[in-house]
Motif scaffolding. Structure first.
Motif, PDB file in Angstrom:
ATOM      1  N   GLU A 306       8.713   0.531   7.921  1.00  0.00           N
ATOM      2  CA  GLU A 306       7.991   1.176   6.840  1.00  0.00           C
ATOM      3  C   GLU A 306       8.712   2.485   6.512  1.00  0.00           C
ATOM      4  O   GLU A 306       9.147   3.200   7.412  1.00  0.00           O
ATOM      5  N   GLU A 308       7.969   5.511   5.327  1.00  0.00           N
ATOM      6  CA  GLU A 308       7.555   6.874   5.664  1.00  0.00           C
ATOM      7  C   GLU A 308       8.089   7.304   7.026  1.00  0.00           C
ATOM      8  O   GLU A 308       8.580   8.422   7.189  1.00  0.00           O
ATOM      9  N   CYS A 327       3.007   4.319   1.788  1.00  0.00           N
ATOM     10  CA  CYS A 327       2.422   5.236   2.750  1.00  0.00           C
ATOM     11  C   CYS A 327       2.866   6.669   2.538  1.00  0.00           C
ATOM     12  O   CYS A 327       2.343   7.573   3.156  1.00  0.00           O
ATOM     13  N   SER A 328       3.846   6.873   1.684  1.00  0.00           N
ATOM     14  CA  SER A 328       4.255   8.239   1.402  1.00  0.00           C
ATOM     15  C   SER A 328       3.347   8.836   0.341  1.00  0.00           C
ATOM     16  O   SER A 328       3.409  10.007   0.040  1.00  0.00           O
ATOM     17  N   LEU A 332      -1.472   3.612  -1.383  1.00  0.00           N
ATOM     18  CA  LEU A 332      -1.364   2.407  -0.563  1.00  0.00           C
ATOM     19  C   LEU A 332      -0.638   1.268  -1.258  1.00  0.00           C
ATOM     20  O   LEU A 332      -0.458   0.198  -0.707  1.00  0.00           O
ATOM     21  N   GLU A 333      -0.260   1.471  -2.502  1.00  0.00           N
ATOM     22  CA  GLU A 333       0.510   0.464  -3.237  1.00  0.00           C
ATOM     23  C   GLU A 333       1.970   0.885  -3.224  1.00  0.00           C
ATOM     24  O   GLU A 333       2.290   2.004  -3.611  1.00  0.00           O
ATOM     25  N   HIS A 345       6.020  -7.310  -0.881  1.00  0.00           N
ATOM     26  CA  HIS A 345       5.459  -6.036  -0.414  1.00  0.00           C
ATOM     27  C   HIS A 345       6.160  -5.489   0.820  1.00  0.00           C
ATOM     28  O   HIS A 345       6.472  -4.314   0.898  1.00  0.00           O
ATOM     29  N   GLU A 346       6.399  -6.373   1.798  1.00  0.00           N
ATOM     30  CA  GLU A 346       6.922  -5.848   3.062  1.00  0.00           C
ATOM     31  C   GLU A 346       8.320  -5.275   2.900  1.00  0.00           C
ATOM     32  O   GLU A 346       8.715  -4.385   3.644  1.00  0.00           O
ATOM     33  N   HIS A 349       7.980  -1.824   1.199  1.00  0.00           N
ATOM     34  CA  HIS A 349       7.491  -0.779   2.110  1.00  0.00           C
ATOM     35  C   HIS A 349       8.619  -0.089   2.858  1.00  0.00           C
ATOM     36  O   HIS A 349       8.492   1.072   3.226  1.00  0.00           O
TER      37      HIS A 349
ATOM     38  N   ALA B  31       1.374  -7.149   6.324  1.00  0.00           N
ATOM     39  CA  ALA B  31       2.536  -6.451   5.758  1.00  0.00           C
ATOM     40  C   ALA B  31       2.281  -5.986   4.338  1.00  0.00           C
ATOM     41  O   ALA B  31       2.832  -4.992   3.886  1.00  0.00           O
ATOM     42  N   PHE B  56       3.986  -1.794  12.839  1.00  0.00           N
ATOM     43  CA  PHE B  56       4.751  -1.678  11.598  1.00  0.00           C
ATOM     44  C   PHE B  56       3.883  -0.807  10.710  1.00  0.00           C
ATOM     45  O   PHE B  56       2.751  -1.186  10.396  1.00  0.00           O
ATOM     46  N   GLY B  57       4.372   0.352  10.344  1.00  0.00           N
ATOM     47  CA  GLY B  57       3.552   1.223   9.515  1.00  0.00           C
ATOM     48  C   GLY B  57       4.104   2.621   9.450  1.00  0.00           C
ATOM     49  O   GLY B  57       5.154   2.917  10.018  1.00  0.00           O
ATOM     50  N   LYS B  99      -4.742   8.785   5.296  1.00  0.00           N
ATOM     51  CA  LYS B  99      -4.263   8.140   6.521  1.00  0.00           C
ATOM     52  C   LYS B  99      -5.400   7.773   7.477  1.00  0.00           C
ATOM     53  O   LYS B  99      -5.142   7.288   8.577  1.00  0.00           O
TER      54      LYS B  99
END
Lengths: 396, 143
Positions: A306, A308, A327-328, A332-333, A345-346, A349, B31, B56-57, B99
Motif C-alpha cells: 500500500e 502510504e 489511504c493517503s 478511501l478511494e 484497486h489493489e 493502492h 484489497a 496489507f495497508g 484511520k
C-alpha cells in the motif's frame, strides 16, 4: 547516508516546487521598495507598481505567444480552472460540458458543482495509456455542448494529451476549448495560438515561483462571466488588489523555465535512469504512456503493498515523494487517474509518484532506487497478499 | 498527522510474521478497500502464547496490527475477546479520524482468529462473528 545527516531529497515537484533564488531576488523589491498598490495612480509608488505589473504581463504573454490583454492573473491554478469553467457555463446557453476522466480535482469538483446546478458532463476515456482519443471527443459533442476542458499534462501520471487535435475539433464545432496546463507550462514548449486553445490556466508554484499566483489566458473574443467581483482590477475581469510581487515572480519563473526547455534532456535522463532501476523490482509496473509523458514524471505501482506505508518509509530516509493511494487521503478511494487506466484497486493502492526537477541528481536517483527497493521489500514481508503469492508460486 | 507511538509501531512493528500450524488464523478486509489483516494465534491452555500478523495497508493499519497483537499477547482468550478498537487507539495515543477504521479492522482480525480457534476446539463462536468484508467506516458492500 545516515538519518542524522538529514539529507532531504525532494522528488514531489508535481505537488509544488522550491522557489528559485533568482525568482526571490526578482520579487523582493516589489515587497520592500515598490510596494505601492497598482491602483494608486496619483503617486509614483503606485505607478511604479503598475508599470512593473504590466511589464510582467507583457513578458508572460510573449512567453505564451499571445497579447498582454489576454493574460489575467489569478490566485493560482485552481482559481483559473474554476473561472474558465464556471465563467463559460454562466455566460453561455446550453448545459453540456466535455472533459476527461483524469482531470485534476480543480476541474472535476468544479464540474460536480455545475452538475448540481443542472449541467451535464461527459467524461472522455483515457484507455490504458492515460491519453484521450480525439475521435472520442468528436463523438461526445452535442448540440448543447458549451465547453470542452481537457488538461494538457496529467499531474499524477504525466501523460500529455493531444491538445492541438482536440482544440481543432472544438473549433470546428465552434465550442470553446479550455486546457488546464498547470503541469505542462514550463515543461513543454507552449504557444497558445499554435495550440489553438481558447483558454489556458497556469500556476506559479509548479514552476519555482511562490504559491498564490497563477494566470488564465483568455483568447480575445471568448465570453466569460466574472468569478470575483470587487474593485475592478484586471480590466474589470478579476477584482482584488494585484499580487504584484507574485506576478513578477511568475514572469521570472516562466522565463527561466522556458529558457531551460532547450537543455531539458537532463531531467528525462534522470527519470529513465531511475525507472530502469525500479522496474527491476518484481511485480512492478509503470503507469501511463511511457513516451507521451512529461520527462519529470515517473508513476509506478508495486503489487501487494500500500502506497502510504511506502511514502512513510521513504520519508524516514529523507525522500519526499507522493502516492495515489487512497489511504493517503480521507476518501478511501484510490486515485481516480489510476482507476481510469483500468488498473485493479489493489494495484492502484500501491502506487508511487516521483516528480523531478532540474535540481535533482543521478546520485539522488541511486539513493532513491536503493530506498524504494528496500521499502517495497520490507512492506511485502508484512503483506498477506505477498505471502499468498509466494505460496502460489511454490505450489506451481 | 500520526502520534509518535503510531510512527514507532509502523517503523518497528512487533509480531510480524506467520505461525506454522497456528491454533487460530483470522483474515479480514479486502484489497479493494486497501486493507487486509491476517492474525495467527498459538494458544496453550486458553492462553495466547504467541501471536503474529501480516498486514496489507497504510501506516495506521500496520501500527494497529502491531499494537493489537501486542495487547493480546500472553492474555487468556477470554481477555483477548474483550479487545476493542478503542483500546487499540488509546494504546497508540490516538489515530486521525480517517484511520479509525484501521483499529476496527485490527479488533475484527483478532476476533476472527479467536473464532477460528473456537471452531477448531468445538466451542461456540457465534458471539465472535465478524464482518468478513470491509470495515465499518468503508462504503463498499461486503463481498
Amino acid at each position: 547516508m545516515s538519518d542524522k545527516e538529514k539529507k532531504l531529497i525532494y522528488v514531489d515537484n508535481a505537488a509544488t516546487t522550491k522557489v528559485s533564488k533568482s525568482v526571490i531576488e526578482a520579487m523582493l523589491p516589489y515587497m520592500e521598495t515598490y510596494y505601492g498598490n497598482p491602483s494608486s495612480q496619483l503617486y509614483s509608488l503606485g505607478r511604479e507598481a503598475k508599470a512593473a505589473l504590466e511589464k510582467a504581463r507583457q513578458g508572460v504573454a510573449e512567453l505564451l505567444g499571445c497579447d498582454a490583454n489576454e493574460i489575467i492573473f489569478t490566485s493560482g491554478g485552481t482559481e483559473a480552472d474554476n473561472w474558465a469553467i464556471k465563467g463559460t457555463a454562466y455566460a453561455t446557453k446550453g448545459r453540456h460540458i466535455i472533459t476527461s476522466k483524469i482531470e485534476h480535482h480543480a476541474i472535476l469538483h468544479t464540474l460536480d458543482a455545475l452538475i448540481k446546478q443542472g449541467f451535464e458532463v461527459t467524461y472522455l476515456d483515457v484507455y490504458d495509456n492515460g491519453i484521450v482519443r480525439p475521435e472520442d471527443l468528436e463523438k461526445a459533442i452535442r448540440e448543447d455542448t458549451i465547453l470542452i476542458t481537457v488538461m494538457y499534462a496529467n499531474n499524477e501520471i504525466g501523460t500529455i494529451q493531444p491538445i492541438k487535435a482536440l482544440a481543432e475539433i472544438a473549433r470546428k464545432h465552434k465550442i470553446p476549448f479550455f486546457t488546464d496546463a498547470v503541469q505542462a507550462v514550463g515543461k513543454l514548449p507552449i504557444n497558445v495560438k499554435e495550440l489553438g486553445v481558447d483558454m489556458l490556466s497556469l500556476s506559479g508554484h509548479k514552476i519555482h515561483a511562490p504559491k498564490g499566483i497563477g494566470a488564465l489566458y483568455i483568447r480575445k473574443g471568448v465570453r466569460l462571466s466574472n468569478l470575483i467581483e470587487g474593485g475592478g482590477q484586471e480590466r474589470g475581469k478579476r477584482s482584488g488588489t494585484e499580487n504584484v510581487a507574485g506576478v513578477i515572480a511568475l514572469e521570472q519563473a516562466l522565463r527561466e523555465a522556458v529558457a531551460d526547455l532547450t537543455d531539458k534532456d537532463k531531467v528525462g535522463k534522470l527519470r529513465d535512469y531511475l525507472a530502469d532501476k525500479l522496474i527491476k523490482i518484481p511485480y512492478s509496473r509503470i503507469n501511463g504512456d511511457i513516451k507521451n509523458r512529461l520527462d519529470e514524471n515517473l508513476n509506478m505501482s508495486f503489487e501487494f503493498i500500500e502506497g502510504e506505508g511506502l511514502i512513510m518509509l521513504l520519508d524516514m530516509n529523507g525522500i519526499c515523494a507522493s502516492t495515489g493511494s487512497a489511504c493517503s487521503t480521507s476518501s478511501l478511494e484510490p486515485s481516480h487517474v489510476l482507476r481510469a487506466l483500468g488498473l485493479p484497486h489493489e494495484i492502484c493502492h500501491g502506487s508511487l509518484r516521483i516528480s523531478l526537477s532540474a535540481d535533482n541528481t543521478f546520485e539522488e536517483m541511486d539513493y532513491i532506487a536503493e530506498k524504494v527497493t528496500w521499502a517495497v521489500n520490507r512492506l511485502r514481508m508484512m503483506s498477506p497478499l505477498y505471502e499468498r503469492k509466494l505460496k502460489e508460486e511454490r505450489s506451481k | 498527522m500520526y502520534s509518535e507511538k503510531v510512527m514507532d509501531h509502523f517503523a518497528n512493528p512487533h509480531n510480524v510474521g506467520e505461525i506454522e500450524n497456528a491454533d487460530g488464523v483470522g483474515e479480514v478486509g479486502n484489497a479493494k478497500c486497501g486493507d487486509i489483516m491476517k492474525i495467527y494465534l498459538k494458544i496453550k491452555d486458553d492462553i495466547i502464547v504467541d501471536v503474529k500478523f501480516k498486514t496489507f495497508g497504510c501506516g495506521a493499519a500496520i501500527a494497529t496490527s502491531s499494537m493489537a497483537t501486542e495487547l493480546i499477547k500472553g492474555k487468556s482468550v477470554n481477555e483477548a475477546v474483550k479487545l476493542t478498537n478503542k483500546a487499540v487507539i488509546e494504546a497508540l495515543d490516538g489515530l486521525p479520524a480517517p484511520k479509525i477504521h484501521c483499529s476496527v479492522l485490527a479488533e475484527e482480525a483478532v476476533k476472527a482468529a479467536l473464532a477460528d480457534y473456537y471452531k477448531k476446539i468445538g466451542r461456540d463462536a457465534s458471539d465472535l462473528m465478524v464482518c468478513e468484508g470491509c470495515c465499518g467506516s468503508c462504503d463498499h458492500h461486503h463481498e
